[in-house]
Design a protein around this motif. Structure first.
Motif, short mmCIF file in Angstrom:
data_model
loop_
_atom_site.label_atom_id
_atom_site.label_comp_id
_atom_site.label_asym_id
_atom_site.label_seq_id
_atom_site.Cartn_x
_atom_site.Cartn_y
_atom_site.Cartn_z
N SER A 1 -10.86 1.51 -7.24
CA SER A 1 -9.40 1.69 -7.23
C SER A 1 -8.83 1.13 -5.92
CB SER A 1 -9.03 3.17 -7.35
OG SER A 1 -9.46 3.72 -8.57
N PHE A 2 -7.76 0.35 -6.02
CA PHE A 2 -7.03 -0.11 -4.85
C PHE A 2 -5.67 -0.63 -5.29
CE2 PHE A 2 -9.41 -3.84 -6.28
CZ PHE A 2 -8.44 -4.84 -6.28
N LYS A 3 -4.76 -0.74 -4.33
CA LYS A 3 -3.44 -1.31 -4.58
C LYS A 3 -3.15 -2.38 -3.53
CE LYS A 3 -1.42 2.81 -6.75
NZ LYS A 3 -0.32 3.81 -6.71
N ILE A 4 -2.42 -3.41 -3.95
CA ILE A 4 -1.99 -4.47 -3.04
C ILE A 4 -0.48 -4.61 -3.15
CG2 ILE A 4 -2.12 -6.95 -2.53
CD1 ILE A 4 -5.00 -6.90 -3.56
N ALA A 5 0.20 -4.56 -2.03
CA ALA A 5 1.66 -4.65 -2.00
C ALA A 5 2.11 -6.11 -1.99
CB ALA A 5 2.21 -3.92 -0.77
N PRO A 6 3.36 -6.38 -2.40
CA PRO A 6 3.90 -7.74 -2.29
C PRO A 6 3.82 -8.24 -0.85
CG PRO A 6 5.35 -6.37 -3.62
CD PRO A 6 4.33 -5.45 -3.02
N LYS A 7 3.49 -9.51 -0.69
CA LYS A 7 3.44 -10.23 0.60
C LYS A 7 2.26 -9.83 1.48
CE LYS A 7 8.46 -10.88 0.62
NZ LYS A 7 9.71 -10.78 1.40
N GLU A 8 1.32 -9.06 0.93
CA GLU A 8 0.12 -8.73 1.69
C GLU A 8 -0.85 -9.91 1.70
OE1 GLU A 8 -2.06 -4.81 2.33
OE2 GLU A 8 -1.30 -4.58 0.31
N PHE A 9 -1.71 -9.95 2.71
CA PHE A 9 -2.86 -10.85 2.75
C PHE A 9 -4.08 -9.95 2.78
CE2 PHE A 9 -4.32 -15.22 3.98
CZ PHE A 9 -5.68 -14.94 3.99
N VAL A 10 -4.89 -10.04 1.74
CA VAL A 10 -6.04 -9.15 1.60
C VAL A 10 -7.31 -9.96 1.40
CG1 VAL A 10 -7.07 -7.25 0.29
CG2 VAL A 10 -4.58 -7.37 0.55
N SER A 11 -8.31 -9.69 2.23
CA SER A 11 -9.63 -10.29 2.05
C SER A 11 -10.52 -9.30 1.30
CB SER A 11 -10.26 -10.63 3.40
OG SER A 11 -9.50 -11.59 4.09
N ILE A 12 -11.16 -9.78 0.25
CA ILE A 12 -12.16 -8.98 -0.47
C ILE A 12 -13.51 -9.56 -0.09
CG2 ILE A 12 -13.03 -8.25 -2.72
CD1 ILE A 12 -10.21 -8.51 -3.82
#
Length: 226
Positions: free
Chosen positions: A21-32
């Protein structure tokens, strides 16, 4: 913008993702991040609805991805631009024609497509190579062209799946800085990678995957897996 809620994925009775489970907000930069085979690419395939979860729910903007019918998938994917490790460029077309083709498929007029293509090539630093064929470009130039192609239709999200896997350190840094620039302009970016140096350079949010589970999610994270 993006929500994974208790998502699991099995292949031939092997659980690749385990209740994540996770959430990503608009305009985020996320490394998986995580080693090869830990589930990074599976997350991307599920988000794009190339695969269906065994259980759980995935939401992207207004779309409940887990409930979409096959005829609805092109509409979903128009909101996404994807950058692959192996570029997936059209070898018999020039850099400029690769961009034009993408815009024409999306229904842009010839005049509009030409204007947008030139702007995109300028942004990624390839305007002087617009008439070069793919085999005349270096690996870094190919990846910058792939990024230009992914962004020309102004998607809400850029997904970069191991985009620097075939690049040397100098070209790697150039590609990552370009993704950061696109993010600064307002586009959400998801970067899937196992490159420790890249992740530590970015200093953005990091979701760490190990054995199909999220083991760490940090706002300004570092790659700590061994």
């Amino acid at each position: 913008m993006i929500s994974f809620n208790k998502v699991s994925k099995n292949y031939n009775h092997h659980e690749v993702l385990k209740d994540i489970s996770f959430k990503i907000a608009p305009k985020e930069f996320v490394s998986i991040v995580g080693r090869s085979g830990t589930g990074k690419t599976t997350i991307i395939k599920l988000l794009m609805a190339e695969e269906r979860p065994t259980k759980g729910r995935i939401v992207f903007g207004q779309y409940d991805v887990t409930k979409l019918k096959s005829h609805q998938l092109p509409e979903l994917r128009r909101h996404m631009g994807v950058v692959f490790q192996d570029f997936k460029l059209l070898p018999k077309k020039t850099a400029y024609e690769n961009i034009i083709f993408t815009l024409e498929v999306a229904g842009r007029s010839q005049k509009e497509a030409e204007e947008i293509a030139l702007q995109a090539l300028e942004l990624v630093g390839l305007i002087d190579m617009k008439n070069n064929f793919i085999n005349e470009l270096s690996g870094g130039e190919k990846q910058r062209l792939a990024i230009a192609r992914a962004m020309v239709n102004q998607p809400d999200l850029i997904i970069a799946d191991e985009p620097t896997g075939n690049l040397d350190p100098s070209n790697t840094l150039g590609v990552i800085n370009l993704l950061l620039k696109i993010n600064e302009l307002g586009t959400t970016v998801i970067l899937a990678t196992h490159n420790k140096e890249i992740v530590n350079h970015i200093e953005k949010r990091v979701i760490s995957i190990e054995d199909g589970r999220i083991i760490k999610d940090e706002e300004k994270g570092r790659y700590f897996l061994v």
